[in-house]
Enzyme design. Sequence first.
Site, PDB file in Angstrom:
ATOM      1  N   GLY A 312       0.841  -1.195   0.000  1.00 32.58           N
ATOM      2  CA  GLY A 312       0.000   0.000   0.000  1.00 32.58           C
ATOM      3  C   GLY A 312       0.872   1.239   0.000  1.00 32.58           C
ATOM      4  O   GLY A 312       1.984   1.244  -0.525  1.00 32.58           O
ATOM      5  N   GLU A 313       0.346   2.323   0.584  1.00 29.13           N
ATOM      6  CA  GLU A 313       1.046   3.614   0.700  1.00 29.13           C
ATOM      7  C   GLU A 313       1.245   4.309  -0.642  1.00 29.13           C
ATOM      8  O   GLU A 313       1.832   5.380  -0.705  1.00 29.13           O
ATOM      9  CB  GLU A 313       2.428   3.457   1.368  1.00 29.13           C
ATOM     10  CG  GLU A 313       2.433   2.849   2.736  1.00 29.13           C
ATOM     11  CD  GLU A 313       3.848   2.668   3.297  1.00 29.13           C
ATOM     12  OE1 GLU A 313       4.831   3.150   2.680  1.00 29.13           O
ATOM     13  OE2 GLU A 313       3.969   2.040   4.361  1.00 29.13           O
ATOM     14  N   GLY A 314       0.828   3.690  -1.738  1.00 27.13           N
ATOM     15  CA  GLY A 314       1.129   4.232  -3.058  1.00 27.13           C
ATOM     16  C   GLY A 314       2.462   3.780  -3.597  1.00 27.13           C
ATOM     17  O   GLY A 314       2.947   4.311  -4.608  1.00 27.13           O
TER      18      GLY A 314
END
Length: 347
Positions: A312-314
């Site tokens: 996640g987190e980009g």
Amino acid sequence: MMQIVVSPLSEALKAALQDKIDQKTKPPGSLGRLEQLALQAGLIQNSLTPELRNPHLIVFAGDHGIAAEGLVNPFPQAVTAQMVYNFLQGGAAINVFCRQHRLQLTVVDAGVNHEFPAHPLLHDRKIACGTQNYLHGPAMSPDQCRLAMAAGAEEVKLAHATGCNIIGFGEMGIGNTSSAALLMSHFTGMSIADCVGTGTGSNAQQLAQKKAILQQVLAHHLKPPTPELALATYGGFEIAMITGAILQAAALKMMVVIDGFIVSSALLAAVAMQPAVKDYCVFAHCSEEKGHRAMLQSLGVKPLLELDMRLGEGTGAAMAIPVIQSAVLFLQEMASFNSAQVSNRTI
């Protein structure tokens, strides 16, 4: 309902763009997916000379009511706030990749159950200190969902005002793989068992409990009649903000880099609201989180990278943006057969 209209891509330059790509000093199609990305960038910008300017990545963080009870998540809800501090201190994977690739990073408090002090990287868009527990009622009210979508749109406008024309989104929120699985099941019609994965590391017993609880949630809410109500029922504030952000970015004719499972669930809602939005998107990678590959297949799209990531987190979007930059640069800078005086005739 948000008044954002996403226009279909104009195909007026498609033939000319394809000819320009084919006239570069290479065998036709030999740059593979890069050629498709170059064509897409040209169509989005309606230009034979597209360029990527000031790439941004925005990470939206929010807490989930169901996570406070520890029913679907092995990590405590407090980890959301702790990770936001990690982002602000520059210590997370997304910070490393943004520094490496020179991407502008913004962190948005969409609805974390914590009050943060002011920080240059942090934008306060807090709707509430986490959503409600969707096991008992909708995660948010329709008004809260509209406010969240509008806040995501405003963040994109701020980035766009700096000259940015390519943007990616990330998220942080303990429990948000459950929201994403519910949204996936709603929008694709797949069973919740096919949508639920381990998230932040559930063991077999926790995963079985997670599936059972989310099945209860779907049964409790039946089927919300509109995409906006589905987003309000199952989503997190961070997911609703990403939905609004995706719609706004496409409306501004920006290239939108879609990260993994959570961001793709926000896109499902966006596509249900404005189908043309998909043409502005590049699908960064296929997450290892169960359900993401099926989600991408349901959208009829192909991921750019497969690195077995599921953070996640980009982070997937951050890894993909340099590849997209390479595609645009070959279109800008690579010699043509004519300019290089290279024959493009086969014997």
